[in-house]
Enzyme design. Sequence first.
Site, short mmCIF file in Angstrom:
data_model
loop_
_atom_site.label_atom_id
_atom_site.label_comp_id
_atom_site.label_asym_id
_atom_site.label_seq_id
_atom_site.Cartn_x
_atom_site.Cartn_y
_atom_site.Cartn_z
N ASP A 1 -5.51 -5.41 10.83
CA ASP A 1 -6.58 -4.84 10.65
C ASP A 1 -7.91 -5.64 10.27
O ASP A 1 -8.99 -5.63 11.16
CB ASP A 1 -6.86 -3.68 9.75
CG ASP A 1 -6.21 -4.02 8.42
OD1 ASP A 1 -5.88 -4.94 8.04
OD2 ASP A 1 -6.30 -3.06 7.45
N LYS B 1 0.87 -1.43 0.26
CA LYS B 1 0.04 0.04 -0.03
C LYS B 1 0.86 1.30 -0.15
O LYS B 1 0.32 2.23 0.73
CB LYS B 1 -0.84 -0.14 1.06
CG LYS B 1 -1.95 -1.27 1.13
CD LYS B 1 -2.74 -1.10 2.41
CE LYS B 1 -2.14 -1.61 3.86
NZ LYS B 1 -2.98 -1.78 4.83
C1 GLC Z 1 -2.81 -4.96 2.51
C2 GLC Z 1 -1.89 -5.44 3.94
C3 GLC Z 1 -2.77 -6.26 4.72
C4 GLC Z 1 -4.15 -5.30 5.01
C5 GLC Z 1 -4.81 -4.89 3.98
C6 GLC Z 1 -6.05 -4.01 4.30
O1 GLC Z 1 -3.48 -5.83 1.82
O2 GLC Z 1 -0.80 -6.04 3.19
O3 GLC Z 1 -2.10 -6.70 5.52
O4 GLC Z 1 -4.86 -6.15 5.91
O5 GLC Z 1 -3.78 -4.09 3.18
O6 GLC Z 1 -5.64 -2.75 4.97
#
Ligand code: GLC
Length: 476
Positions: A217, A181
């Site tokens: 999360d 991200k």
């Molecule tokens: C990305 C991260 C993951 C997280 C997701 C939503 O995929 O790698 O760990 O849960 O974003 O935030």
Amino acid sequence: MPCVSSRLDQMVKMAPSYSSVVDKILMVEQILSEFRLNKEDLKEVMKRMQCEMERGLRLETHEEASVKMLPTYVCSTPEGSEVGDFLALDLGGTNFRVMLVKVGEDEGKSWKVETKNEMYSIPEDAMTGTAEMLFDYIAECMSDFLDKHHIKHKKLPLGFTFSFPVRHEDLDKGILLNWTKGFKASGAEGNNVVGLLRDAIKRRGDFEMDVVAMLNDTVATMISCYYEDRGCEVGMIVGTGCNACYMEEMRTVELVEGEEGRMCVNTEWGAFGDNGELEDFRLEYDRVVDETSINPGHQLYEKLISGKYMGELVRLVLMKLANEELLFNGEASELLKTRGSFETRFVSQVESGDRKQIYNILSSLGVLPSELDCDIVRLVCESVSTRSAHMCGAGLAAVINQMRERRSQDALVITVGIDGSVYKLHPCFRDRFHKIVRDLAPRCEITFIQSEEGSGRGAALISAVACKMAACMLPQ
Ligand code: GLC
């Protein structure tokens, strides 16, 4: 995608009877048809996802699997927790949040009240500089929060929602596998995240904290919803990123010893496709989004779905249509030619608004659209966001079907806790997504619940459970 085709029929009917206009709409329709996935396509995606999930769980194939299926050390939820004040941190999107959460007991059921909450935006140089810079910034925000709320003298237990792929060794220990991200802080990958946080707190020396849990999360979302609905055994995020976790049978989580009960597994399904599993579904726009991203070749499934990429996908399609003289008289503005200018929130606004609203958004991007242009832009947004909902639905159906098979149940009754800006703010994502999941997981009775402040509340609740367990383990 009935919604889009019926709108097209309408447009063709309403268009002035110039054949050029009708031709134009048909050509647009043809370009957008690539985004349409039929049920067979989605079943194929689901099958491949299930196969990668299986490979991620197995010791033998884990290393090469694209879907990592990371054990979280959050187990079949024990009853009972400590009560009191907990600090929760949430790092994973564009903002960093600090929360103070009060956990109390109500007839044996934990309840929580979020008392204070501050949001800090993360400067670009903290996201892409060194790990030390990033964690120093986090500690600085914590210090500010504690000052503001006059609790600096307290050594509070802390739960850290850290939304990236982490290989856990325990609930409060795990190494960051790779950033996702748009984060890139050097020197963090391969290191214990809780250690990095503890070191930064020590460097400041102006407060103390007792870090008791670190969690993804998706896991925080599942836990926060579990307290409202004991059937919640899946957590999902569709926001900046996209990911899911669920309760898996311990005997199949080969990376962790033990056979009894269930452990929550963070699928990290955003990386699905990184071994080529999505090649026949990725379009030219997806390739450009990937190639111009900070992590080319990685998180390919996430790049088809999540909010970090959705607006840019739409922009690339608009550029293609303008180049083919099907939009804006063949001329895009400089702003529209600029990467990132079409924000994901515009996709939601276009799909929820009327022509006037679409006109306003486009003119803020420097183009003066005709009425037909506005309608075409709406079709583009619908195509991209519908594909996102369908792709994501195939992933969740894979998880739910897998749970049903594992539990050898004819019909699985399950609740899914969900959070994230795309799921919550887009006007149609939710309904399209629910429908496709139910279609693809026919022998399951699925309830979806939206989590509120899940990251903070979930982190506080799991910390409260962890504290209780630690207290139980102390010599009497
Ligand atoms: C990305 C991260 C993951 C997280 C997701 C939503 O995929 O790698 O760990 O849960 O974003 O935030």
